[in-house]
Design an enzyme around this catalytic site. Structure first.
Site, PDB file in Angstrom:
ATOM      1  N   CYS A  37       0.823  -1.207   0.000  1.00  0.00           N
ATOM      2  CA  CYS A  37       0.000   0.000   0.000  1.00  0.00           C
ATOM      3  C   CYS A  37       0.864   1.267   0.000  1.00  0.00           C
ATOM      4  CB  CYS A  37      -0.983  -0.023   1.166  1.00  0.00           C
ATOM      5  SG  CYS A  37      -2.306   1.205   0.984  1.00  0.00           S
ATOM      6  N   HIS A  57      -3.895  -4.447   0.777  1.00  0.00           N
ATOM      7  CA  HIS A  57      -3.365  -4.919   2.061  1.00  0.00           C
ATOM      8  C   HIS A  57      -3.480  -6.438   2.164  1.00  0.00           C
ATOM      9  CE1 HIS A  57      -2.539  -1.179   4.344  1.00  0.00           C
ATOM     10  NE2 HIS A  57      -3.420  -0.671   3.510  1.00  0.00           N
ATOM     11  N   GLU A  63      -1.862  -8.452   4.003  1.00  0.00           N
ATOM     12  CA  GLU A  63      -1.751  -8.917   5.390  1.00  0.00           C
ATOM     13  C   GLU A  63      -3.113  -9.013   6.068  1.00  0.00           C
ATOM     14  OE1 GLU A  63      -2.100  -4.560   5.892  1.00  0.00           O
ATOM     15  OE2 GLU A  63      -1.135  -5.879   4.421  1.00  0.00           O
TER      16      GLU A  63
END
Length: 246
Positions: A115, A216, A218
């Site tokens: 990001c 994102h 994660e």
């Protein structure tokens, strides 16, 4: 020996931690750490302002430039007075730009930019940014009604490192950004876009494994194997480096 993966943190003045005992904290969302550990790596947090970059990089086998706030517009000749800019930290910008440049020059370890991290990568190499997506798109699909998480499709170029890692050319991603890559820096290749034609993935042309994503991974890595696969690939590439150097 498992590879050591450095993860850049938020700056000391980011007010994400509200404990009363100290005024400042260096933090990173725990899901970055979880994803690296799940991939078999050892996560190490990298706070801004570290002056010994060369020594620091010698300790690492791979690098993650994590998400966060806006990049200071002066680093990409942007509008410093734009009314929709959010939190910025010059120290973090300088640190991440410097560590990207130095790591890229060495070309001896994989780098994964997430990001804001992908935006920093672009700026570090001379690219520019749109300060606010609603300035250039009638509909902003990249943020939810609360200003953060939205889920949207991303289309990935076949035969890219990004597609190879995820084993797919289309994914649903967690997104939460209001800025976007404008002019892509020399040396970077666009390998993914959103349905509204915003740049979602970049790769370095002259580097063994340097991948940036605008979303994102994660956030959904724990229950989406395509997203955990990005961290798996980073650690796998780092393991190759470690075996060569050991």
């Amino acid at each position: 020996m498992n590879p050591i993966i450095g993860i850049t943190t938020n700056a000391r003045n980011d007010k994400w931690v509200t404990l009363p005992y100290y005024d400042h904290y260096f933090v990173v969302p725990d899901v970055y750490v979880d994803a690296v550990r799940q991939a078999g790596g050892i996560p190490i947090l990298l706070p801004p302002d570290e002056p010994n970059l060369e020594q620091l990089l010698q300790l690492l086998d791979g690098l993650i430039i994590s998400g966060g706030g806006d990049i200071c517009p002066q680093f990409y000749d942007g509008d410093i007075a734009h009314p929709n800019l959010t939190r910025q930290d010059e120290a973090r910008d300088k640190f991440e730009i410097a560590i990207i440049k130095q790591a890229m020059q060495a070309k001896d370890k994989p780098i994964f930019c997430v990001c804001r991290g992908m935006q920093v990568l672009n700026v570090a190499l001379g690219g520019t940014m749109y300060e606010h997506i609603p300035d250039i798109r009638e509909q902003d699909i990249h943020r939810g009604v609360d200003g953060f998480w939205a889920i949207h499709d991303v289309l990935v170029e076949p035969n890219s490192k990004l597609a190879d890692a995820m084993n797919t050319t289309q994914v649903k991603t967690y997104s939460g950004h209001h800025q976007a890559v404008k002019i892509v820096a020399d040396g970077l290749l666009v390998v993914a876009k959103s349905p509204d034609d915003i740049v979602e993935g970049l790769e370095a042309i002259d580097h063994p494994w340097l991948v940036g994503v605008q979303w994102h991974p994660e956030k959904s890595a724990s229950d989406d194997e395509t997203q955990q696969a990005l961290f798996n690939q980073l650690v796998a590439e780092a393991r190759k480096v470690k075996s060569v150097n050991s």
